[in-house]
Write a protein that holds these residues in place. Structure first.
Motif, PDB file in Angstrom:
ATOM      1  N   GLN A 300       0.693   6.069   3.323  1.00  0.00           N
ATOM      2  CA  GLN A 300       1.074   7.180   2.443  1.00  0.00           C
ATOM      3  C   GLN A 300      -0.075   8.184   2.305  1.00  0.00           C
ATOM      4  N   TYR A 303       0.054  10.347   5.282  1.00  0.00           N
ATOM      5  CA  TYR A 303       1.220  11.232   5.153  1.00  0.00           C
ATOM      6  C   TYR A 303       0.893  12.431   4.265  1.00  0.00           C
ATOM      7  N   ARG A 341      10.092  15.885   1.879  1.00  0.00           N
ATOM      8  CA  ARG A 341       8.791  15.278   2.136  1.00  0.00           C
ATOM      9  C   ARG A 341       8.035  14.980   0.840  1.00  0.00           C
ATOM     10  N   ILE A 487       7.375   4.164   4.554  1.00  0.00           N
ATOM     11  CA  ILE A 487       6.528   5.085   5.325  1.00  0.00           C
ATOM     12  C   ILE A 487       6.236   4.443   6.678  1.00  0.00           C
ATOM     13  N   LEU A 490       5.201   8.767  10.367  1.00  0.00           N
ATOM     14  CA  LEU A 490       4.852  10.019   9.700  1.00  0.00           C
ATOM     15  C   LEU A 490       5.550  11.168  10.426  1.00  0.00           C
TER      16      LEU A 490
END
Length: 524
Positions: A300, A303, A341, A487, A490
């Motif tokens: 994350q 990301y 997103r 996740i 990505l």
């Protein structure tokens, strides 16, 4: 250095002009097809080029709808059996008749050792010969989209492959070559006349083709030109007739030219980043004794540290659409309400890394092609710069796709960039190839970081056999929700298509970025 580049460019343009004649179309791309073996690499450029020589049972029309190819019709005879009636009077380029034996052989070849298209057929139990022009394909479970699944499974001549010791596909992972690497014998509208890897490949019209060839191209000369400026110069000077991709910064200049123009449109391809989530220790990282990508907080953090809007604006110059999903609009199963997103948040990403035990970040190598996707190397450079802000040092390994793909397909990577266009235009393709736990039958074949969630796997198996569309759509949504929550990858963006063409050329641009030569015409 500039003088050497100039001399190289001049030599290349002279080579392109050599042999040009009436109804010759000269096509340039930033990269080459890596082999003439259509089962050796599941990559759209490779399949687009070889798809002019080889054909599937079921093809695609100009609008991407299913169209008869080597099969004239198909129907389900039971929930798990499809019957395909084969086209009469078709010959391979060497004159050998096309029969059911070639279909059975080709499906076995695709499912076998060295194939990169196993995910196309991993749900097939058996292909049986009914007669010389009829085959039954039995699936392991009901599979209502089987015809969609077969549009890139090309048919080879059993006799030719056996005669030329090419019964197994060229294995790009191991660097193993055979006769199918450099020669070809299909049923398609064009024959392979000359193959010079990374230099020039020449195709000529098949005078014995069973179908209609809408275009007037008699010869197609395909040339890889890796340098963007050289490729654009070749188009503007008339040394080539078609090129792709057009660098986004050159679109306006080409459109302003009296001799050339840019065809633009949406592409179904999603560009994304993957991470090794299987190994207990990453192959290429400063972290020893453990794998940081197994921690969702690290995934994350990566990301949220990547500024996709910045990439869209500065790298792609608007020719991309940021995404939160692994499929884009136009693919059956795309869920608009999930396409949101996580916010770009470098400070939040730093906190996540600290919580995961990496307050100072760490080093990791990122593998990236520099001649496959639009601005691929620049995307990776920008990602590396973004991650540097949270203490992650990226050792960027950008290389030609000729060495890049074999490396990552061996899973010899810790962090990589990849693009994917579902060949079925259905979400199941991406789920099965990119998000299923990898096995030896083809599931998860391009899940190169080995993301794995048993609930997602169960949903994928059910999705492929579900005939009730509302139920199927709900399960696709659930699978995407789980993958997004994990996740697992990505996702970055869907890139836009940009082909440069001479104003003398007419052709068909499809959203899958395939370029059938049979639809190209040129005025002389």
């Amino acid at each position: 250095m500039k003088m050497k580049t100039s001399l190289l460019s001049t030599a290349l343009l002279l080579a392109l002009a050599t042999g040009a004649s009436a109804q010759t179309v000269r096509v340039a791309n930033q990269g080459d097809a890596l082999s003439m073996d259509p089962h050796s690499l599941n990559e759209s450029l490779q399949l687009s080029v070889t798809g002019n020589v080889y054909e599937p049972l079921v093809g695609r029309a100009k609008d991407l709808s299913l169209a008869p190819a080597l099969a004239t019709s198909w129907k389900q005879t039971s929930p798990t059996v499809w019957r395909f009636e084969l086209r009469k009077g078709v010959q391979f380029h060497d004159g050998t008749p096309f029969t059911a034996d070639d279909v059975i052989f080709s499906f076995q070849r695709v499912a076998g050792e060295g194939s990169d298209l196993k995910s196309n057929v991993n749900d097939i139990k058996e292909v049986r010969k009914v007669n010389d022009l009829t085959v039954d394909i039995e699936t392991k479970a009901p599979f209502p989209i089987l015809p969609n699944q077969l549009t890139t499974t090309y048919i080879l001549s059993k006799k030719w492959c056996e005669t030329n010791q090419a019964t197994r596909p060229v294995d790009r992972r191991k660097g193993i070559e055979n006769a199918a690497s450099f020669r070809a014998n299909g049923t398609g509208p064009f024959r392979l006349r000359e193959r010079q890897p990374n230099v020039r490949t020449t195709f000529v019209r098949n005078g014995n083709y069973w179908g209609t060839i809408d275009g007037n191209a008699q010869e197609v000369i395909y040339t890889p030109i890796g340098n963007d400026a050289t490729r654009v110069a070749a188009l503007l000077s008339g040394e080539i007739d078609v090129m792709e991709p057009v660098p986004v910064q050159d679109i306006e200049r080409i459109n302003a030219s009296p001799a050339a123009q840019v065809l633009q449109g949406p592409e179904l391809r999603t560009i994304f980043l993957g991470m090794d989530q299987k190994r207990d220790e990453l192959l290429y990282s400063s972290v020893k004794g453990k794998n940081p990508f197994k921690d969702k907080r690290v995934r994350q953090a990566f990301y949220q540290a990547i500024d996709v809007d910045g990439i869209q604006k500065t790298v792609m110059r608007g020719a991309a659409k940021p995404t939160a999903l692994m499929v884009g609009p136009g693919v059956n199963g795309f869920v608009p309400e999930l396409n949101k997103r996580l916010p770009f948040d470098a400070d939040g990403a730093k906190k996540l890394l600290a919580e995961a035990g990496y307050p100072s970040g760490f080093e990791v190598t990122m593998n990236c092609p520099n001649d496959r996707y639009v601005n691929d190397a620049r995307i990776c450079q920008t990602v590396a710069a973004n991650l540097a802000r949270i203490g992650v040092k990226i050792n960027l390994a950008a290389e030609t796709k000729g060495t890049y793909f074999p490396k990552i397909l061996r899973r010899d990577t810790s962090f990589y960039l990849l693009g994917w266009t579902p060949s079925t235009y259905d979400a199941h393709d991406a789920l099965n190839a990119l998000m299923a736990c990898p096995d030896d039958k083809g599931a998860g074949q391009f899940n190169l970081g080995a993301y794995c969630n048993p609930k997602v796997d169960q949903l994928i198996r059910t999705i492929q056999s579900e005939v009730n569309q509302p139920k199927r759509s709900a399960m696709i949504k659930e699978a995407f929700e789980l993958h997004t929550a994990d996740i697992g990858h990505l996702p970055l963006h869907q890139q836009a298509l940009a082909w440069g063409t001479s104003r003398k050329v007419t052709l068909t641009q499809r959203a899958d970025n395939y370029m059938p030569f049979k639809w190209i015409s040129i005025k002389k």
